[in-house]
Motif scaffolding. Structure first.
Motif, PDB file in Angstrom:
ATOM      1  N   PRO A 198       1.088  -1.420   0.056  1.00 43.97           N
ATOM      2  CA  PRO A 198       0.126  -0.157   0.077  1.00 43.97           C
ATOM      3  C   PRO A 198       0.873   1.457  -0.081  1.00 43.97           C
ATOM      4  CG  PRO A 198      -0.169  -1.125   2.106  1.00 43.97           C
ATOM      5  CD  PRO A 198       0.813  -1.821   1.156  1.00 43.97           C
ATOM      6  N   LEU A 199       0.628   2.153  -0.951  1.00 46.43           N
ATOM      7  CA  LEU A 199       1.436   3.347  -0.906  1.00 46.43           C
ATOM      8  C   LEU A 199       0.653   4.546  -0.488  1.00 46.43           C
ATOM      9  CD1 LEU A 199       2.633   3.161  -4.787  1.00 46.43           C
ATOM     10  CD2 LEU A 199       3.789   2.305  -2.726  1.00 46.43           C
ATOM     11  N   ASP A 200      -0.419   4.516   0.085  1.00 47.15           N
ATOM     12  CA  ASP A 200      -0.904   5.683   0.894  1.00 47.15           C
ATOM     13  C   ASP A 200      -0.333   5.567   2.286  1.00 47.15           C
ATOM     14  OD1 ASP A 200      -2.617   6.988   2.654  1.00 47.15           O
ATOM     15  OD2 ASP A 200      -4.324   6.650   1.442  1.00 47.15           O
ATOM     16  N   PRO A 201       0.256   6.535   2.746  1.00 52.98           N
ATOM     17  CA  PRO A 201       0.884   6.839   3.998  1.00 52.98           C
ATOM     18  C   PRO A 201       0.063   6.240   5.074  1.00 52.98           C
ATOM     19  CG  PRO A 201       1.001   8.795   2.728  1.00 52.98           C
ATOM     20  CD  PRO A 201       0.136   7.925   1.894  1.00 52.98           C
ATOM     21  N   ARG A 202      -1.163   6.441   5.202  1.00 48.88           N
ATOM     22  CA  ARG A 202      -2.219   6.206   6.172  1.00 48.88           C
ATOM     23  C   ARG A 202      -2.490   4.695   6.036  1.00 48.88           C
ATOM     24  NH1 ARG A 202      -5.977  10.613   3.962  1.00 48.88           N
ATOM     25  NH2 ARG A 202      -5.222   9.422   2.279  1.00 48.88           N
ATOM     26  N   ALA A 203      -2.125   3.840   5.268  1.00 45.78           N
ATOM     27  CA  ALA A 203      -2.670   2.395   4.989  1.00 45.78           C
ATOM     28  C   ALA A 203      -1.995   1.613   6.108  1.00 45.78           C
ATOM     29  CB  ALA A 203      -2.217   1.782   3.577  1.00 45.78           C
ATOM     30  N   GLU A 204      -0.660   1.816   6.573  1.00 48.49           N
ATOM     31  CA  GLU A 204      -0.245   0.979   7.873  1.00 48.49           C
ATOM     32  C   GLU A 204       0.230   2.073   8.703  1.00 48.49           C
ATOM     33  OE1 GLU A 204       2.060  -1.584   5.463  1.00 48.49           O
ATOM     34  OE2 GLU A 204       0.430  -3.251   5.252  1.00 48.49           O
ATOM     35  N   SER A 205       0.973   1.495   9.646  1.00 47.45           N
ATOM     36  CA  SER A 205       1.405   2.123  10.871  1.00 47.45           C
ATOM     37  C   SER A 205       2.958   2.450  10.856  1.00 47.45           C
ATOM     38  CB  SER A 205       0.954   1.783  12.142  1.00 47.45           C
ATOM     39  OG  SER A 205      -0.531   1.722  12.107  1.00 47.45           O
ATOM     40  N   PRO A 206       3.629   3.233  10.363  1.00 46.56           N
ATOM     41  CA  PRO A 206       4.973   3.300  10.372  1.00 46.56           C
ATOM     42  C   PRO A 206       5.618   4.116  11.405  1.00 46.56           C
ATOM     43  CG  PRO A 206       4.090   4.882   8.569  1.00 46.56           C
ATOM     44  CD  PRO A 206       3.140   4.195   9.227  1.00 46.56           C
ATOM     45  N   VAL A 207       6.847   3.737  12.030  1.00 52.30           N
ATOM     46  CA  VAL A 207       7.243   4.494  12.909  1.00 52.30           C
ATOM     47  C   VAL A 207       8.704   4.993  12.251  1.00 52.30           C
ATOM     48  CG1 VAL A 207       6.083   3.073  15.059  1.00 52.30           C
ATOM     49  CG2 VAL A 207       8.207   2.223  13.780  1.00 52.30           C
ATOM     50  N   ARG A 208       9.463   5.749  13.341  1.00 54.55           N
ATOM     51  CA  ARG A 208      10.846   6.356  12.903  1.00 54.55           C
ATOM     52  C   ARG A 208      11.485   5.233  12.371  1.00 54.55           C
ATOM     53  NH1 ARG A 208      10.768   8.002  17.747  1.00 54.55           N
ATOM     54  NH2 ARG A 208      12.621   7.276  18.515  1.00 54.55           N
ATOM     55  N   ALA A 209      11.750   4.283  12.763  1.00 56.86           N
ATOM     56  CA  ALA A 209      12.503   3.178  12.116  1.00 56.86           C
ATOM     57  C   ALA A 209      12.224   2.759  10.807  1.00 56.86           C
ATOM     58  CB  ALA A 209      12.496   1.811  12.888  1.00 56.86           C
ATOM     59  N   ASP A 210      10.873   3.083  10.354  1.00 56.91           N
ATOM     60  CA  ASP A 210      10.698   2.867   8.839  1.00 56.91           C
ATOM     61  C   ASP A 210      10.747   4.016   7.904  1.00 56.91           C
ATOM     62  OD1 ASP A 210       9.590   0.400   9.960  1.00 56.91           O
ATOM     63  OD2 ASP A 210       7.962   1.500  10.675  1.00 56.91           O
ATOM     64  N   ARG A 211      11.573   4.887   8.256  1.00 54.27           N
ATOM     65  CA  ARG A 211      11.746   6.130   7.305  1.00 54.27           C
ATOM     66  C   ARG A 211      12.129   5.527   6.000  1.00 54.27           C
ATOM     67  NH1 ARG A 211      16.128   9.484   9.413  1.00 54.27           N
ATOM     68  NH2 ARG A 211      15.267  10.960   7.688  1.00 54.27           N
ATOM     69  N   VAL A 212      12.969   4.565   5.780  1.00 50.22           N
ATOM     70  CA  VAL A 212      13.517   4.129   4.419  1.00 50.22           C
ATOM     71  C   VAL A 212      12.199   3.473   3.827  1.00 50.22           C
ATOM     72  CG1 VAL A 212      14.451   2.013   5.156  1.00 50.22           C
ATOM     73  CG2 VAL A 212      15.167   2.947   3.286  1.00 50.22           C
ATOM     74  N   SER A 213      11.349   2.944   4.423  1.00 53.76           N
ATOM     75  CA  SER A 213      10.187   2.140   3.628  1.00 53.76           C
ATOM     76  C   SER A 213       9.370   3.385   3.215  1.00 53.76           C
ATOM     77  CB  SER A 213       9.551   1.426   4.916  1.00 53.76           C
ATOM     78  OG  SER A 213       8.080   1.604   4.807  1.00 53.76           O
ATOM     79  N   ILE A 214       9.166   4.607   4.108  1.00 53.67           N
ATOM     80  CA  ILE A 214       8.342   5.602   3.778  1.00 53.67           C
ATOM     81  C   ILE A 214       8.935   6.288   2.492  1.00 53.67           C
ATOM     82  CG2 ILE A 214       7.381   8.012   4.597  1.00 53.67           C
ATOM     83  CD1 ILE A 214       7.755   6.714   7.403  1.00 53.67           C
ATOM     84  N   ALA A 215      10.350   6.365   2.530  1.00 53.39           N
ATOM     85  CA  ALA A 215      10.818   6.972   1.375  1.00 53.39           C
ATOM     86  C   ALA A 215      10.769   6.458   0.144  1.00 53.39           C
ATOM     87  CB  ALA A 215      12.323   7.437   1.644  1.00 53.39           C
ATOM     88  N   TYR A 216      10.816   4.703   0.104  1.00 52.69           N
ATOM     89  CA  TYR A 216      10.640   3.963  -0.826  1.00 52.69           C
ATOM     90  C   TYR A 216       9.133   4.057  -1.451  1.00 52.69           C
ATOM     91  CZ  TYR A 216      10.376  -0.733  -3.146  1.00 52.69           C
ATOM     92  OH  TYR A 216      10.247  -1.573  -3.953  1.00 52.69           O
TER      93      TYR A 216
END
Lengths: 209, 279
Positions: free
Chosen positions: B244-262
């Motif tokens: 899912p590319l919608d940033p609200r679809a899952e619950s990222p935390v700070r450790a997931d910054r690379v996943s958010i950027a990807y």
């Protein structure tokens, strides 16, 4: 098959200590687990973080721990209590998994997809003999008339059947014998198992309407 | 039909070392059956309903269903003669390509999925690291990624805090650089090159390009296969299978910054294959 109605989703014996059971109701996957204090949790089968099934997670007694990143969710509230990647900070309060209502009765675990249905209406004695569940690759609507005509020779007390609609294409027959005879339970279980397997074969060969 | 960006990419379809020479082979790429032949001496051919472009690079055969607009990304370390370089495994996984790539970029699962090898409780913290998306190189880069590892590689005798750099130079390929236990001035290189068979099925090809003067090839392969064998059941239990590319679809935390950027980078590229596009 109403989302507001109670449906059986497991047998009570499917929830031994520290186990997580994978159930499905009306297309919704569920992670079902009994906490050490006896409370039964019925949750959406997905970790909120990265979508991994919680049914492969660890039941740690009062919390369920996701296998992927070790996120912990509390029994009863399903709120996330710990995120190991950031051990210093408390998780945001909004991180809570979706929970479903639950009743344990007649040796079965019951749930409903939508909250606050009326109480489960059954008039069964508390400790019936629970038959082995029969998963069927056919919709509940095909299985219902077959069960209405169910009458294997020599079966003794008639079982009461509940159909768990797992999704639109499949279901599970959950049968209980209300007042089993004091002896011969094993023979009774075998008799119904064979008869219900035969019923399943009929159901799965019948083309869907 | 795949989106144009995906169709025009180079995709890996096989490791040369695992391909018999001179015998046509079959595979599937982007729902399309492909026939390919390795002719030896660095030459291969591939075809679907018509002939396809072919590239041999990093020990793999690459092809495209469209017209590749760019050359394949560079891995300069691959040319260094003292490295052990080979395909560690090609593994079928019932997951989308971007989910497999995202798992490769993730440090915080090490203690739970690769317990005793790439991580161990209580060393679970993901310290602050840096992420940039380079427009010039068109890649996502994560640097200063540090993590305690009980057994960082086959060349390691003990645990160590290991520093990683992650590069994502291709929507379905990622490369990691991690401190070498043999030479502190250099880094081991491991790549995951994902072949999208369909939107929800892949073949993951794993390149090792490492410094190790004491392990034989089988030991190095077995180490990587053990690690990926631990990831596979996690990946196959992820839902939805498409990322899912919608940033609200899952619950990222700070450790997931690379996943958010990807995810943001995939969105910006207009990729729709193997993902759930943001609304």
């Amino acid at each position: 098959m109403s989302a507001h109605a109670w449906h059986p989703i497991a047998a009570a014996r499917d929830l031994p200590p520290r186990h997580v059971f994978h159930a499905k109701l009306l297309g919704q996957e569920l992670a079902v687990w009994r906490a050490d204090d006896g409370f039964i949790n019925v949750w959406e089968n997905r970790c909120l973080h990265r979508g991994v099934r919680l049914s492969i997670g660890l039941n740690e007694g009062q919390e369920l721990k996701c296998q992927y990143h070790g996120w912990r969710y509390a029994s009863r509230t399903a709120g996330c209590t710990y995120i190991p990647a950031h051990p210093e900070g408390a998780p945001a309060r909004r991180i809570a998994n979706r929970i479903f209502p639950v009743i344990e009765r007649h040796g079965l675990i019951w749930s409903a997809l939508e909250t606050s249905p009326d109480d489960l209406q059954t008039s069964l004695p508390p400790d019936p003999l629970v038959l082995r569940e029969i998963a069927i690759d056919a919709p509940a609507a095909i299985v219902e008339p077959l069960l209405a005509a169910y009458d294997p020779p020599g079966h003794g007390p008639r079982p009461i059947f509940f159909i768990q609609p797992t999704d639109s294409e499949s279901c599970v027959i959950r049968g209980v014998v209300p007042e089993p005879p004091p002896t011969g339970a094993l023979a009774l279980l075998r008799l119904h198992d064979a008869a219900l397997c035969a019923l399943r074969d009929v159901a799965e060969q019948r083309p869907a309407a | 039909m795949p989106d144009p960006t995906t169709a025009n990419l180079w995709h890996p379809i096989a490791a040369c070392a695992d391909t018999p020479v001179g015998t046509p082979q079959r595979t599937t790429l982007l729902d399309t059956p492909i026939t390919y032949t390795l002719h030896g001496e660095g030459h291969a051919t591939a075809a679907s309903s018509s002939m396809l472009p072919v590239l041999i690079r990093y020990g793999y055969i690459w092809t495209s269903l469209g017209t590749p607009t760019a050359d394949l990304f560079d891995i300069p370390e691959y040319a260094e003669p003292d490295r052990r370089r080979f395909n560690a495994a090609s593994v079928s996984v019932h997951v989308s390509a971007p989910r497999a790539v995202e798992n490769f970029l993730d440090m915080s699962h090490f203690p739970f999925v690769h317990t005793g090898i790439l991580g161990a409780e209580p060393h679970t913290e993901v310290k602050e690291y840096d992420v940039e998306t380079s427009a010039e190189r068109d890649e996502v880069l994560a640097t200063r990624c540090r993590f305690f590892q009980p057994q960082p590689s086959t060349a390691a005798d003990q645990g160590a805090e290991v520093e990683y750099v992650y590069r994502v130079p291709h929507p379905n390929c990622a490369i990691l650089y991690k401190s070498s236990v043999i030479d502190e001035t250099r880094r081991d290189v491991i790549g995951i090159f994902v072949q999208p068979v369909s939107q929800e099925r892949v073949r993951a090809h794993m390149l090792v390009c490492v410094l190790d003067d004491r392990s034989d090839d089988e030991t190095i392969k077995r180490f990587q296969q053990t690690v990926f064998g631990q990831d596979k059941p996690i990946l196959e239990n992820q839902f939805p299978k498409r990322l899912p590319l919608d940033p609200r679809a899952e619950s990222p935390v700070r450790a997931d910054r690379v996943s958010i950027a990807y995810r943001r980078w995939l969105s910006a590229k207009g990729i729709t294959y193997g993902v759930i596009p943001a609304a």
